[in-house]
Design an enzyme around this catalytic site. Structure first.
Site, PDB file in Angstrom:
ATOM      1  N   LYS A   5      78.975  52.448  53.031  1.00  0.00           N
ATOM      2  CA  LYS A   5      78.385  52.366  51.690  1.00  0.00           C
ATOM      3  C   LYS A   5      79.401  52.982  50.731  1.00  0.00           C
ATOM      4  O   LYS A   5      79.974  54.029  51.031  1.00  0.00           O
ATOM      5  CB  LYS A   5      77.082  53.182  51.701  1.00  0.00           C
ATOM      6  CG  LYS A   5      76.405  53.379  50.354  1.00  0.00           C
ATOM      7  CD  LYS A   5      75.137  54.223  50.570  1.00  0.00           C
ATOM      8  CE  LYS A   5      74.461  54.584  49.271  1.00  0.00           C
ATOM      9  NZ  LYS A   5      73.251  55.400  49.490  1.00  0.00           N
ATOM     10  N   ASP A  99      60.467  59.245  50.849  1.00  0.00           N
ATOM     11  CA  ASP A  99      60.541  57.811  50.552  1.00  0.00           C
ATOM     12  C   ASP A  99      60.435  56.982  51.830  1.00  0.00           C
ATOM     13  O   ASP A  99      61.186  56.023  52.021  1.00  0.00           O
ATOM     14  CB  ASP A  99      61.843  57.496  49.803  1.00  0.00           C
ATOM     15  CG  ASP A  99      61.696  56.277  48.887  1.00  0.00           C
ATOM     16  OD1 ASP A  99      60.549  55.875  48.614  1.00  0.00           O
ATOM     17  OD2 ASP A  99      62.726  55.740  48.452  1.00  0.00           O
ATOM     18  N   LYS A 101      59.103  54.155  53.825  1.00  0.00           N
ATOM     19  CA  LYS A 101      58.527  52.840  53.510  1.00  0.00           C
ATOM     20  C   LYS A 101      59.293  51.803  54.333  1.00  0.00           C
ATOM     21  O   LYS A 101      60.373  52.107  54.880  1.00  0.00           O
ATOM     22  CB  LYS A 101      58.644  52.539  52.009  1.00  0.00           C
ATOM     23  CG  LYS A 101      60.064  52.591  51.455  1.00  0.00           C
ATOM     24  CD  LYS A 101      60.082  52.370  49.948  1.00  0.00           C
ATOM     25  CE  LYS A 101      61.511  52.444  49.396  1.00  0.00           C
ATOM     26  NZ  LYS A 101      61.546  52.251  47.943  1.00  0.00           N
ATOM     27  N   ASN A 104      63.065  51.430  54.060  1.00  0.00           N
ATOM     28  CA  ASN A 104      63.928  52.522  54.511  1.00  0.00           C
ATOM     29  C   ASN A 104      63.829  52.778  56.014  1.00  0.00           C
ATOM     30  O   ASN A 104      64.200  53.848  56.494  1.00  0.00           O
ATOM     31  CB  ASN A 104      63.604  53.806  53.743  1.00  0.00           C
ATOM     32  CG  ASN A 104      64.085  53.739  52.311  1.00  0.00           C
ATOM     33  OD1 ASN A 104      64.984  52.963  51.986  1.00  0.00           O
ATOM     34  ND2 ASN A 104      63.494  54.543  51.434  1.00  0.00           N
ATOM     35  N   ASP A 117      68.269  56.374  53.996  1.00  0.00           N
ATOM     36  CA  ASP A 117      68.155  56.669  52.561  1.00  0.00           C
ATOM     37  C   ASP A 117      67.549  58.052  52.259  1.00  0.00           C
ATOM     38  O   ASP A 117      66.339  58.196  52.083  1.00  0.00           O
ATOM     39  CB  ASP A 117      67.334  55.591  51.846  1.00  0.00           C
ATOM     40  CG  ASP A 117      67.548  55.624  50.331  1.00  0.00           C
ATOM     41  OD1 ASP A 117      68.150  56.607  49.836  1.00  0.00           O
ATOM     42  OD2 ASP A 117      67.115  54.689  49.645  1.00  0.00           O
ATOM     43  N   THR A 136      58.184  56.332  45.960  1.00  0.00           N
ATOM     44  CA  THR A 136      57.797  54.965  45.590  1.00  0.00           C
ATOM     45  C   THR A 136      56.279  54.934  45.538  1.00  0.00           C
ATOM     46  O   THR A 136      55.623  55.159  46.561  1.00  0.00           O
ATOM     47  CB  THR A 136      58.340  53.955  46.628  1.00  0.00           C
ATOM     48  OG1 THR A 136      59.764  54.132  46.747  1.00  0.00           O
ATOM     49  CG2 THR A 136      58.044  52.527  46.212  1.00  0.00           C
TER      50      THR A 136
END
Length: 346
Positions: A5, A99, A101, A104, A117, A136
């Site tokens: 990344k 986070d 979800k 991720n 993440d 989120t």
């Protein structure tokens, strides 16, 4: 093989994201677990900051949901167990992910789940609770929507998110009608009035487990691995085998196929203003211009960029492991010498 990344320094400065990037790097450098996407290297050049992480070719759970995959209870039970082990590890390091979800959670080629993440993860002491809001909305726990000044939460928010994710994997939709655009007051109203419905085809054990993960009272919610292991509906789980990835997932991502949306990936490449494959030419031009760009750049921006370069932490997990191994060997040799000395004296 790894995944890389890269983040443009100037964009990070302009969007005020440098602090988050540095915090994510700092957190990930101290972590290593079978069910996390682990950081291996971090480095920088004039333009970008780089993170090299585990390469997971199975795609994220959001992609598979969008492909209309409906996961079996056995698959979801294994996902819950694997993610719970990762959350327990993070808890031991005093980290709340904030986070969790489907987007991720990445799958490897065998179908095992890995959390990724750490952009909005936070460190917390065992005795204190967090009061800042991040996450989120559809996956955030009720205690994160208390009136301002009353917000107070801890590790339990990640377990709520795990419950929402598990429900979505089984049913194809979330348990509450909450969207990213929903106002906080509307979300509070939903939590006060809505009842979670469970299809009759679901097993009593799964319904009971989701009830415990989606308990609006954080004190009553399953919020640690020990509570999950003591839950009767998971009594058949061999936790050591789960940790060693010896339990074979029922859902296996398609091999030899790109488990992501190629249109989206291509769009990102086209929109990238400073693509990686053209970096060599750009940097050569910068050297040729002999610092003209630097002089023309806004002074305040250049100061921030200089600070990023100065404060960036270079990381090499392989070297760290090698150094640790050598230190342990030196310690072992020193102890052996001491013991030999004692034996000679005797």
């Amino acid at each position: 093989m790894y995944a890389m990344k890269y983040m443009n320094k100037q964009k990070c400065v302009e969007r005020n994201e440098v602090r988050n990037v540095f915090k994510e790097l700092q957190i990930m450098q101290g972590l290593e677990h079978p069910f996390l996407v682990n950081l291996w290297y971090s480095f920088q050049d004039e333009e970008d900051m780089f993170m090299v992480v585990d390469l997971l070719l199975g795609g994220d759970l959001r992609y598979h949901l969008q492909q209309n995959v409906r996961f079996s209870e056995a698959s979801v039970k294994l996902f819950i167990s694997e993610i719970a082990m990762a959350l327990d590890y993070l808890q031991s390091k005093n980290i709340i992910h904030r986070d969790i979800k489907p987007d991720n959670i990445l799958l490897d080629e065998q179908g095992h789940a890995h959390i990724t993440d750490f952009n909005i993860a936070t460190l917390v002491n065992q005795c204190t609770k967090i009061t800042t809001v991040a996450g989120t909305k559809p996956y955030m726990a009720p205690e994160m929507f208390y009136p301002r000044g009353q917000i107070c939460y801890s590790f339990g928010v990640d377990w709520w998110s795990l419950g929402v994710t598990a429900y979505e994997l089984l049913r194809g939709r979330r348990p509450f009608h909450i969207h990213s655009s929903s106002a906080a007051t509307d979300i509070v109203h939903v939590f006060h009035t809505a009842t979670v419905t469970f299809p009759p085809a679901w097993s009593k054990e799964m319904v009971s487990l989701l009830h415990k993960l989606l308990d609006r009272n954080p004190e009553e919610r399953i919020s640690c691995l020990k509570d999950l292991q003591n839950f009767s509906g998971l009594s058949d789980i061999n936790w050591d085998a789960v940790l060693q990835k010896k339990v074979i997932p029922q859902f296996t991502p398609t091999k030899g196929r790109l488990n992501c949306d190629p249109t989206f990936e291509l769009e990102e490449m086209i929109l990238e203003s400073k693509p990686l494959h053209k970096k060599k030419k750009r940097l050569a031009k910068r050297v040729k211009d002999n610092g003209k760009n630097r002089a023309a750049m806004n002074g305040n921006l250049q100061t921030h960029l200089d600070n990023v370069e100065r404060d960036f932490i270079v990381f090499n997990r392989e070297k760290s492991k090698q150094d640790l191994s050598e230190t342990q060997e030196d310690t072992s040799e020193a102890q052996t010498k001491d013991e030999d000395g004692q034996n000679n004296n005797l």
